[in-house]
Write a protein that holds these residues in place. Structure first.
Motif, mmCIF file in Angstrom:
data_model
loop_
_atom_site.group_PDB
_atom_site.id
_atom_site.type_symbol
_atom_site.label_atom_id
_atom_site.label_comp_id
_atom_site.label_asym_id
_atom_site.label_seq_id
_atom_site.Cartn_x
_atom_site.Cartn_y
_atom_site.Cartn_z
ATOM 1 N N PRO A 89 3.380 -10.673 12.821
ATOM 2 C CA PRO A 89 3.094 -11.921 12.115
ATOM 3 C C PRO A 89 1.881 -12.666 12.639
ATOM 4 N N TYR A 90 1.344 -12.262 13.795
ATOM 5 C CA TYR A 90 0.198 -12.970 14.360
ATOM 6 C C TYR A 90 -1.122 -12.519 13.750
ATOM 7 N N LEU A 91 -1.103 -11.385 13.065
ATOM 8 C CA LEU A 91 -2.319 -10.936 12.403
ATOM 9 C C LEU A 91 -2.535 -11.727 11.123
ATOM 10 N N PRO A 92 -3.793 -11.983 10.750
ATOM 11 C CA PRO A 92 -4.038 -12.696 9.490
ATOM 12 C C PRO A 92 -3.594 -11.853 8.301
ATOM 13 N N ALA A 93 -3.237 -12.520 7.208
ATOM 14 C CA ALA A 93 -2.827 -11.805 6.000
ATOM 15 C C ALA A 93 -3.965 -10.911 5.510
ATOM 16 N N ARG A 94 -3.609 -9.728 5.063
ATOM 17 C CA ARG A 94 -4.605 -8.764 4.601
ATOM 18 C C ARG A 94 -4.580 -8.673 3.076
ATOM 19 N N ALA A 95 -5.764 -8.605 2.493
ATOM 20 C CA ALA A 95 -5.889 -8.552 1.041
ATOM 21 C C ALA A 95 -5.742 -7.122 0.548
ATOM 22 N N HIS A 96 -5.116 -6.976 -0.612
ATOM 23 C CA HIS A 96 -4.991 -5.668 -1.248
ATOM 24 C C HIS A 96 -4.888 -5.862 -2.753
ATOM 25 N N ASN A 97 -5.141 -4.810 -3.489
ATOM 26 C CA ASN A 97 -4.995 -4.828 -4.940
ATOM 27 C C ASN A 97 -3.641 -4.261 -5.340
ATOM 28 N N ALA A 98 -2.907 -4.992 -6.154
ATOM 29 C CA ALA A 98 -1.696 -4.457 -6.778
ATOM 30 C C ALA A 98 -2.128 -3.800 -8.088
ATOM 31 N N ARG A 99 -1.803 -2.533 -8.258
ATOM 32 C CA ARG A 99 -2.337 -1.756 -9.392
ATOM 33 C C ARG A 99 -2.095 -2.440 -10.731
ATOM 34 N N ALA A 100 -0.856 -2.869 -10.987
ATOM 35 C CA ALA A 100 -0.528 -3.510 -12.263
ATOM 36 C C ALA A 100 0.576 -4.532 -12.049
ATOM 37 N N THR A 101 0.412 -5.709 -12.613
ATOM 38 C CA THR A 101 1.429 -6.753 -12.563
ATOM 39 C C THR A 101 1.506 -7.403 -13.941
ATOM 40 N N ARG A 102 2.577 -8.147 -14.138
ATOM 41 C CA ARG A 102 2.776 -8.866 -15.402
ATOM 42 C C ARG A 102 3.119 -10.321 -15.080
ATOM 43 N N HIS A 103 2.420 -11.242 -15.725
ATOM 44 C CA HIS A 103 2.703 -12.666 -15.588
ATOM 45 C C HIS A 103 3.144 -13.201 -16.952
ATOM 46 N N PHE A 117 6.844 -13.443 -12.875
ATOM 47 C CA PHE A 117 5.714 -12.684 -12.372
ATOM 48 C C PHE A 117 6.252 -11.459 -11.641
ATOM 49 N N ARG A 118 5.857 -10.271 -12.086
ATOM 50 C CA ARG A 118 6.435 -9.045 -11.529
ATOM 51 C C ARG A 118 5.393 -7.939 -11.377
ATOM 52 N N PHE A 119 5.682 -7.044 -10.411
ATOM 53 C CA PHE A 119 4.937 -5.795 -10.327
ATOM 54 C C PHE A 119 5.349 -4.917 -11.511
ATOM 55 N N TYR A 120 4.488 -3.987 -11.865
ATOM 56 C CA TYR A 120 4.787 -3.101 -12.990
ATOM 57 C C TYR A 120 4.654 -1.652 -12.530
ATOM 58 N N ASP A 121 5.805 -0.993 -12.395
ATOM 59 C CA ASP A 121 5.845 0.422 -11.990
ATOM 60 C C ASP A 121 5.047 0.671 -10.715
ATOM 61 N N ASP A 122 5.192 -0.230 -9.744
ATOM 62 C CA ASP A 122 4.499 -0.058 -8.474
ATOM 63 C C ASP A 122 5.126 1.093 -7.688
ATOM 64 N N ALA A 123 4.295 1.851 -6.974
ATOM 65 C CA ALA A 123 4.781 3.026 -6.245
ATOM 66 C C ALA A 123 5.771 2.644 -5.154
ATOM 67 N N VAL A 124 5.649 1.451 -4.588
ATOM 68 C CA VAL A 124 6.537 1.013 -3.501
ATOM 69 C C VAL A 124 7.533 -0.039 -3.977
ATOM 70 N N TYR A 125 7.071 -1.009 -4.775
ATOM 71 C CA TYR A 125 7.901 -2.164 -5.113
ATOM 72 C C TYR A 125 8.432 -2.142 -6.542
ATOM 73 N N GLY A 126 8.176 -1.067 -7.257
ATOM 74 C CA GLY A 126 8.745 -0.917 -8.589
ATOM 75 C C GLY A 126 8.395 -2.065 -9.498
ATOM 76 N N ASN A 127 9.422 -2.727 -10.059
ATOM 77 C CA ASN A 127 9.239 -3.889 -10.925
ATOM 78 C C ASN A 127 9.743 -5.167 -10.255
ATOM 79 N N ASN A 128 9.619 -5.228 -8.926
ATOM 80 C CA ASN A 128 10.066 -6.403 -8.179
ATOM 81 C C ASN A 128 9.310 -7.658 -8.593
ATOM 82 N N ALA A 129 9.930 -8.791 -8.315
ATOM 83 C CA ALA A 129 9.286 -10.080 -8.549
ATOM 84 C C ALA A 129 8.175 -10.299 -7.526
#
Length: 703
Positions: A535-549, A580-592
């Protein structure tokens, strides 16, 4: 190099701009029509420079926008104590602006913009149409002082196209007071619980020679409701306007701010419920805080009447922020400067006897920032010098945005809107990282260019004299900012979205409404998440392939006049549903997607007596929301009760108000940290407490 390799869509936009100008310029101009007077919308109307504008007129003008927009009258929120932008935005549907621990800085999000950001991202903060923060939309709500606005315009998503903004969140535009809108002298003092004390003074004057000015100065201090949450802030804002001729006006704006804010940090859920007044122990030991040296902003806007109802606005701005901020992992020494120009050309014609407004313009700017990270002294003794340099991050950025929008009234009750924005962005960073900080920042240099075209189609239909239906389909395009485009995994992609919106608005003071539903298909959404396990490391940016809002924004207001009782009950209800949800994410599926309550409602009821007395409650409720992308930990829902009562003299010369917050003493989280998987995190401190029970008293006098 910045101007090379434009996308094909940019050339198409340029052709469309030129062709549209030729068409509307060649048509016979007919001024003075009732509809044309409604088309002078957005930013600074020509009259803005030389007289006060009624908020009701602004709301009427914005009825030409084919989407959900709101206007917040400064007089409304000045009836109570405003501790942050969060208080001014309270009760606006679709806008989430929690203020952690009741402090000045708020995390503002519209339609899911910047949910993982610690401040504001994907949402542009403007003053009279010019940026208040950095060019890459990275900023803090503290830059937008609601006390320094006559009113605020909230443009959700692509409804900010007329401002040259095409982001998922849209824009919040503060419209400045002038000598015309706030003449005379006003003094105000606020005081309250936890050592809160604020003093402010304003002065406005109009002279016979075409000159006017407005100036405000304020300072406040609070010990904070939590340990290690004190804050001190002082501001000066002023503007000077001059009418060079009946068709030429200019206004110079100047802002200078100093602030020092202690950061108490997040707590565990147990700490939140047992004693929300405590601070995160690591933040106390590190003496986490932020202190500017100072922050400043200068802008100039010039307006020209070009004949008939045609207008040209030209603007330039220069802004800078310099601060030192000790944290739990390192000390940040930050220095940033941004500057740029903008233009907006409005052409009103009546081709074929139909009202038509064509607006085109652009924003061009550059910026740079220097961020030096040093080892914090509190971690001594260590086998290397204290305050040893860990990293220097030198970033540069440049933006060019061109936009055009045409509103054509095919029938007196039906408007068709077509618009587009072309964006060209350049980013560069030179990182020099010591081995000790190799896990914090990527080493080396990187350059990236991003280009995008964001079209928009819309319709506004007056189904009755006091009711409208609107719809639009739009694209948004958001390149990453210059601090996070370069990651350990490489370069981030730009965030893109297609949004469909359908809604209605109308009514009167006795009963009015605004209702909008939207669905955004988002690609490569930019998210910043804490690294699992550290938790001491700064937040890291990444792209979520597809999401739905997806979301629903409902606002209802009215006035009820009870029989036999003088005055009336002024009530407002705002409800926001967010999915707001992920869409068919490889790790998080359709999680919020974490960070926002699915359901949020705010209700205000104020009884207003003809004598000037007013009183009533304000209630806010929110459902629980997830903290992490794995959806393993939830923040609890909450309900908060506030109460305001006051008196305003009939001549408006003075006002006194008593404002009670969280009167039931609810212990709740206003916002949470954004993490990948809470099950893998050793540190469980995710929750930032909301406003604790507090009472404020304000007195305002005008001369």
């Amino acid at each position: 190099m910045f101007m090379k390799q434009w996308p094909a869509g940019f050339g198409m936009l340029c052709i469309w701009v030129v062709a549209s100008q030729l068409i509307v310029s060649g048509a016979q101009a007919e001024t003075g029509s009732e509809r044309a007077s409604q088309l002078d919308i957005i930013v600074i109307t020509p009259e803005r420079m030389s007289k006060a504008i009624r908020v009701d007129d602004v709301r009427e003008a914005l009825r030409s926008v084919p989407g959900n927009v709101s206007v917040i009258d400064g007089e409304d929120y000045s009836e109570r104590t405003v501790t942050s932008l969060s208080d001014a935005l309270w009760g606006v549907p679709g806008v989430r602006a929690p203020s952690g621990s009741g402090q000045e800085s708020a995390r503002v999000s519209i339609r899911g913009s910047g949910l993982s950001s610690g401040g504001v991202r994907g949402l542009r903060l403007l003053r009279d149409g010019l940026p208040l923060g950095r060019l890459d939309d990275l900023g803090d709500s503290i830059y937008a002082d609601p006390a320094g606005a006559d009113y605020m315009e909230v443009f959700r998503g692509a409804n900010a196209m007329g401002l040259g903004v095409a982001t998922l969140g849209g824009a919040i535009n503060l419209v400045s007071p002038t000598g015309y809108s706030r003449p005379g002298v006003t003094l105000r003092v606020d005081g309250g619980t936890h050592g809160y004390a604020k003093g402010a003074a304003t002065i406005g004057e109009v002279f016979d020679n075409g000159l006017d000015f407005y100036a405000s100065a304020s300072t406040f201090h609070s010990n904070g409701a939590r340990e290690h949450s004190a804050q001190t802030l002082s501001r000066f804002y002023g503007n000077v306007g001059y009418r060079f001729s009946p068709t030429s006006r200019g206004r110079l704006h100047m802002t200078r701010e100093f602030y020092k804010v202690e950061m108490p940090g997040p707590l565990t859920r147990s700490q939140l419920q047992n004693d929300p007044s405590q601070a995160n122990a690591d933040y106390v030991v590190a003496d986490s805080r932020i202190r500017t040296h100072p922050r400043w902003h200068t802008a100039y806007v010039h307006e020209l009447d070009l004949g008939g109802d045609d207008h040209l606005s030209l603007g330039a701005f220069h802004t800078g922020t310099k601060f030192v901020s000790p944290g739990t992992g390192y000390v940040s020494h930050y220095d940033a400067t941004d500057y740029g120009v903008s233009w907006r050309h409005e052409i009103n014609r009546r081709p074929g006897g139909r009202d038509n407004q064509f607006v085109w313009g652009g924003n061009l700017g550059r910026g740079r920032s220097h961020d030096a990270a040093t080892w914090p002294d509190y971690l001594a003794p260590l086998p290397f010098p204290l305050s040893a340099n860990l990293a220097t991050l030198d970033a540069k950025r440049a933006n060019l945005e061109l936009f055009a929008e045409n509103t054509y009234w095919a029938r007196p009750d039906l408007a068709l809107i077509v618009g587009a924005q072309a964006t060209r962005v350049w980013r560069r960073t030179d990182n020099h990282v010591a081995p000790l900080a190799a896990a914090y920042f990527p080493d080396g240099s990187a350059t990236a260019r991003y280009s995008g075209l964001s079209p928009r189609l819309g319709i506004v239909w007056d189904v009755a004299s006091d009711a409208q239906v609107f719809a639009n389909v739009s694209r948004s395009y958001e390149p990453p900012n210059s601090l996070n485009f370069y990651t350990f995994e490489g370069l981030l992609k730009a965030q893109r979205a297609t949004t469909a919106e359908l809604g209605t608005r109308g009514g009167s003071d006795d009963l009015g409404w605004e209702l909008a539903a939207y669905h955004s298909w988002v690609r490569d959404e930019i998210l910043l998440a804490a690294d699992a396990g550290n938790p001491y490391l700064p937040a890291r940016a990444h792209n979520a392939r597809a999401t739905r809002h997806m979301g629903l924004e409902l606002g209802i207001h009215g006035r009820w006049r009870p029989t036999g009782l003088p005055g009336y009950l002024d009530w407002r209800l705002a409800y926001t549903w967010s999915r707001f949800r992920f869409y068919d994410d490889a790790v998080y599926g359709n999680n919020a997607i974490p960070g926002v309550p699915p359901h949020m409602a705010q209700l205000t009821m104020l009884y207003r007596h003809p004598s000037g007395f007013y009183a009533g409650p304000g209630i806010e409720t929110a459902s629980g929301w997830y903290v992490d992308q794995a959806n393993s930990v939830k923040a609890p829902g909450y309900g908060v009760v506030n109460f305001t009562m006051g008196y305003e003299a009939p001549d408006g010369k003075y006002r006194v108000a008593l404002d009670g917050r969280n009167l039931t003493g609810k212990r709740y989280a206003a916002m949470t940290e954004y993490v990948l998987d809470a099950r893998k995190m050793g540190d469980k401190r995710y929750f930032t407490p909301g406003q604790q029970r507090a009472v404020f008293l304000s007195l305002q006098m005008g001369f």
